[in-house]
Write a protein that holds these residues in place. Structure first.
Motif, PDB file in Angstrom:
ATOM      1  N   GLU A 277       0.724  -0.983   0.161  1.00 29.73           N
ATOM      2  CA  GLU A 277       0.159  -0.033  -0.078  1.00 29.73           C
ATOM      3  C   GLU A 277       0.879   1.242  -0.050  1.00 29.73           C
ATOM      4  OE1 GLU A 277      -3.517   0.808  -0.928  1.00 29.73           O
ATOM      5  OE2 GLU A 277      -3.309  -1.286   0.035  1.00 29.73           O
ATOM      6  N   CYS A 278       2.007   1.212   0.704  1.00 32.06           N
ATOM      7  CA  CYS A 278       2.770   2.413   1.016  1.00 32.06           C
ATOM      8  C   CYS A 278       3.657   2.821  -0.255  1.00 32.06           C
ATOM      9  CB  CYS A 278       3.366   2.530   2.509  1.00 32.06           C
ATOM     10  SG  CYS A 278       4.167   0.810   2.576  1.00 32.06           S
ATOM     11  N   GLN A 279       3.510   1.697  -1.152  1.00 32.71           N
ATOM     12  CA  GLN A 279       4.328   1.778  -2.152  1.00 32.71           C
ATOM     13  C   GLN A 279       3.762   2.804  -3.371  1.00 32.71           C
ATOM     14  OE1 GLN A 279       5.246  -2.023  -3.834  1.00 32.71           O
ATOM     15  NE2 GLN A 279       5.938  -1.047  -6.017  1.00 32.71           N
TER      16      GLN A 279
ATOM     17  N   LEU B 299       1.368   7.836   3.712  1.00 32.54           N
ATOM     18  CA  LEU B 299       0.190   6.944   4.284  1.00 32.54           C
ATOM     19  C   LEU B 299       0.759   6.018   5.363  1.00 32.54           C
ATOM     20  CD1 LEU B 299      -2.422   6.111   1.787  1.00 32.54           C
ATOM     21  CD2 LEU B 299      -2.288   7.973   3.309  1.00 32.54           C
ATOM     22  N   CYS B 300       1.834   5.485   5.277  1.00 32.57           N
ATOM     23  CA  CYS B 300       2.296   4.478   6.160  1.00 32.57           C
ATOM     24  C   CYS B 300       3.090   5.064   7.494  1.00 32.57           C
ATOM     25  CB  CYS B 300       3.301   3.676   5.619  1.00 32.57           C
ATOM     26  SG  CYS B 300       3.895   2.368   6.729  1.00 32.57           S
ATOM     27  N   HIS B 301       2.500   4.490   8.664  1.00 34.05           N
ATOM     28  CA  HIS B 301       3.095   5.027   9.981  1.00 34.05           C
ATOM     29  C   HIS B 301       4.569   4.883  10.042  1.00 34.05           C
ATOM     30  CE1 HIS B 301      -1.145   4.491  10.700  1.00 34.05           C
ATOM     31  NE2 HIS B 301      -1.089   3.323  10.312  1.00 34.05           N
ATOM     32  N   HIS B 302       5.213   3.756   9.431  1.00 35.27           N
ATOM     33  CA  HIS B 302       6.623   3.616   9.544  1.00 35.27           C
ATOM     34  C   HIS B 302       7.599   4.192   8.685  1.00 35.27           C
ATOM     35  CE1 HIS B 302       3.572   0.192   9.895  1.00 35.27           C
ATOM     36  NE2 HIS B 302       3.705   0.687  11.417  1.00 35.27           N
ATOM     37  N   GLU B 303       7.035   4.852   7.883  1.00 34.62           N
ATOM     38  CA  GLU B 303       7.896   5.551   6.757  1.00 34.62           C
ATOM     39  C   GLU B 303       9.305   6.102   7.261  1.00 34.62           C
ATOM     40  OE1 GLU B 303       6.235   8.334   4.151  1.00 34.62           O
ATOM     41  OE2 GLU B 303       4.831   6.875   3.174  1.00 34.62           O
ATOM     42  N   GLY B 304       9.136   6.624   8.503  1.00 35.59           N
ATOM     43  CA  GLY B 304      10.392   7.221   8.859  1.00 35.59           C
ATOM     44  C   GLY B 304      11.598   6.427   9.355  1.00 35.59           C
ATOM     45  N   HIS B 305      11.258   5.082   9.839  1.00 31.25           N
ATOM     46  CA  HIS B 305      12.423   4.263  10.245  1.00 31.25           C
ATOM     47  C   HIS B 305      12.320   3.193   9.774  1.00 31.25           C
ATOM     48  CE1 HIS B 305       9.341   1.894  12.427  1.00 31.25           C
ATOM     49  NE2 HIS B 305       8.914   3.237  12.630  1.00 31.25           N
ATOM     50  N   CYS B 306      11.478   2.882   8.434  1.00 33.34           N
ATOM     51  CA  CYS B 306      11.393   1.714   7.674  1.00 33.34           C
ATOM     52  C   CYS B 306      12.135   1.871   6.468  1.00 33.34           C
ATOM     53  CB  CYS B 306      10.042   1.383   7.677  1.00 33.34           C
ATOM     54  SG  CYS B 306       9.636  -0.142   6.074  1.00 33.34           S
ATOM     55  N   GLY B 307      13.377   1.270   6.386  1.00 37.97           N
ATOM     56  CA  GLY B 307      14.100   1.540   5.135  1.00 37.97           C
ATOM     57  C   GLY B 307      13.545   0.292   4.000  1.00 37.97           C
ATOM     58  N   ILE B 308      12.547  -0.153   4.242  1.00 39.54           N
ATOM     59  CA  ILE B 308      12.256  -1.119   3.092  1.00 39.54           C
ATOM     60  C   ILE B 308      11.429  -0.547   1.981  1.00 39.54           C
ATOM     61  CG2 ILE B 308      10.637  -3.274   3.046  1.00 39.54           C
ATOM     62  CD1 ILE B 308      11.306  -3.963   5.433  1.00 39.54           C
ATOM     63  N   ARG B 309      10.620   0.705   2.309  1.00 41.79           N
ATOM     64  CA  ARG B 309       9.736   1.002   1.088  1.00 41.79           C
ATOM     65  C   ARG B 309      10.675   1.251  -0.122  1.00 41.79           C
ATOM     66  NH1 ARG B 309       8.976   6.115   0.918  1.00 41.79           N
ATOM     67  NH2 ARG B 309       7.543   6.514  -0.687  1.00 41.79           N
ATOM     68  N   GLY B 310      11.628   1.758  -0.149  1.00 34.56           N
ATOM     69  CA  GLY B 310      12.492   1.963  -1.473  1.00 34.56           C
ATOM     70  C   GLY B 310      12.461   0.749  -2.226  1.00 34.56           C
TER      71      GLY B 310
ATOM     72  N   THR C  56       1.834  -9.734   4.970  1.00 28.54           N
ATOM     73  CA  THR C  56       3.087 -10.134   4.325  1.00 28.54           C
ATOM     74  C   THR C  56       4.112  -8.934   4.592  1.00 28.54           C
ATOM     75  OG1 THR C  56       1.732 -11.569   3.023  1.00 28.54           O
ATOM     76  CG2 THR C  56       4.055 -11.068   2.411  1.00 28.54           C
ATOM     77  N   ASP C  57       3.518  -7.619   4.309  1.00 29.01           N
ATOM     78  CA  ASP C  57       4.177  -6.574   4.304  1.00 29.01           C
ATOM     79  C   ASP C  57       4.784  -6.413   6.011  1.00 29.01           C
ATOM     80  OD1 ASP C  57       5.703  -4.255   3.990  1.00 29.01           O
ATOM     81  OD2 ASP C  57       3.878  -3.046   3.785  1.00 29.01           O
ATOM     82  N   TYR C  58       3.924  -6.760   6.864  1.00 29.73           N
ATOM     83  CA  TYR C  58       4.551  -6.674   8.091  1.00 29.73           C
ATOM     84  C   TYR C  58       5.552  -7.604   8.513  1.00 29.73           C
ATOM     85  CZ  TYR C  58       0.328  -3.928   9.314  1.00 29.73           C
ATOM     86  OH  TYR C  58      -0.762  -2.923   9.244  1.00 29.73           O
TER      87      TYR C  58
ATOM     88  N   THR D 226       7.835  -8.749   6.716  1.00 28.24           N
ATOM     89  CA  THR D 226       9.230  -8.135   6.014  1.00 28.24           C
ATOM     90  C   THR D 226       9.808  -7.489   6.942  1.00 28.24           C
ATOM     91  OG1 THR D 226       8.180  -6.502   4.676  1.00 28.24           O
ATOM     92  CG2 THR D 226       8.458  -8.831   3.669  1.00 28.24           C
ATOM     93  N   VAL D 227       8.876  -6.523   7.614  1.00 25.23           N
ATOM     94  CA  VAL D 227       9.357  -5.332   8.550  1.00 25.23           C
ATOM     95  C   VAL D 227       9.979  -6.268   9.758  1.00 25.23           C
ATOM     96  CG1 VAL D 227       8.827  -3.654   9.934  1.00 25.23           C
ATOM     97  CG2 VAL D 227       7.802  -3.721   7.720  1.00 25.23           C
ATOM     98  N   VAL D 228       9.029  -7.183  10.036  1.00 24.16           N
ATOM     99  CA  VAL D 228       9.614  -7.879  11.399  1.00 24.16           C
ATOM    100  C   VAL D 228      10.886  -8.485  11.254  1.00 24.16           C
ATOM    101  CG1 VAL D 228       9.052  -9.768  13.046  1.00 24.16           C
ATOM    102  CG2 VAL D 228       7.217  -7.856  12.369  1.00 24.16           C
TER     103      VAL D 228
HETATM  104  S1  FES Z   1       6.153  -0.782   5.603  1.00 27.17           S
HETATM  105 FE1  FES Z   1       5.096   1.361   4.945  1.00 27.17          FE
HETATM  106  S2  FES Z   1       7.267   2.489   4.615  1.00 27.17           S
HETATM  107 FE2  FES Z   1       8.002   0.473   5.445  1.00 27.17          FE
END
Ligand code: FES
Ligand code: FES
Lengths: 154, 154
Positions: free
Chosen positions: A91-93, A98-109, B8-10, B12-14
């Motif tokens: 979704e956040c792609q 929109l995503c709560h974790h964008e700040g500390h989640c390096g996965i989005r990219g 599934t997204d979660y 990967t984050v975890v």
């Molecule tokens: S899970 Fe939404 S930005 Fe990483």
DNA sequence: TCAATCAGGACCCGAATGGTACCATTTGGC
DNA sequence: GCCAAATGGTACCATTCGGGTCCTGATTGA
């Protein structure tokens, strides 16, 4: 499941059926019998495809649908986008913020890169490749994940 | 949409969070605060991942989870399969005999090929590539659609 | 013994999907 | 000019599925 919607599957079948009769217009009910699907469902699918420009419609008596472009110019990615909207694994792609974790989640990219890779793969398969009898060996060209990490730090 | 499930997204984050603390066991609640997710949800995700062998669990006090293999040995495809079952774009791609149109629909084989191509692309991205700070340029190797059409007639 | 922690369900709610129906509009033929 | 054929668009409903919560039991270390 990473599945496409059933309607998208139907769309490919209908488009493949259309690809076998180039030129002339075929009505929705006619296509339905050829593809052995419910006429109402086929009609719905064709309406959506028409909005996306993948098929051209002609109204009125003796109207119907025909392909909007050559089968070689219609990719599987086009069909999926027409039926289900933009391709995006997460979704956040699609939208930033929109995503709560964008700040500390390096996965989005990385998800974005993976999405691009898949989309590229889907774009290199055209309708002509799906039509039986017209098959030809298709090679999805080297799908390379754009490694735009600036300084490859580690 | 061609989306993966949120769970599934979660996952990967975890898993990425876990990859940053190799060796030691971390409890589900601990991981939840690190990943800023609901503890119950994280717990559910971890249970599923444990069944698939992607994480090892230790019960009892001071128990928790840790990666079952090296981050390099866990691919995105593994995660998706663990959370959502076998990858398959269409329903009839997975089991033979379910679709009404198999007889006259030459598309099925092509969907399978496309699915394989996508799966290959997903398999070549590992957890290590997703962890921020450990990034390294990743190239998805030439994903070639196996053109096993026997006599390439045209 | 006790507290922490995972295992494995049952359960519920909201959203999305598949499928159908209805009516307006257009077009060609009689 | 009128009617039948065909699409355009929308609205509707039933069902399924996913996300999320909670509860009880089993295990383990202090
Ligand atoms: S899970 Fe939404 S930005 Fe990483
Ligand atoms: S749509 Fe199921 S086999 Fe072609």
């Amino acid at each position: 499941m990473l599945r496409i919607a059933k309607l998208t599957d139907y769309a490919t079948v209908v488009l493949a059926t259309l690809a076998e009769r180039p030129g002339a217009h075929a009505s929705a009910t006619e296509l339905a019998t050829l593809a052995r699907l419910e006429p109402t469902t086929v009609s719905k699918v064709l309406k959506t495809l028409a909005q996306a420009g993948l098929v051209e419609s002609r109204r009125g008596a003796a109207g119907g649908y025909r392909l909007g472009r050559a089968p070689e110019a219609i990719s599987v990615a086009d069909v999926i986008v027409a039926m289900e909207g933009p391709i995006g694994l997460t979704e956040c792609q699609l939208h930033v913020g929109l995503c709560h974790h964008e700040g500390h989640c390096g996965i989005r990219g990385n998800w974005q890169k993976i999405g691009v890779a898949i989309e590229t793969a889907l774009q290199s398969v055209s309708l002509a490749d799906l039509v039986p009898g017209r098959r030809r060996p298709t090679a999805i060209p080297s799908v390379t994940l754009p490694a735009e990490v600036p300084g490859a730090e580690r």
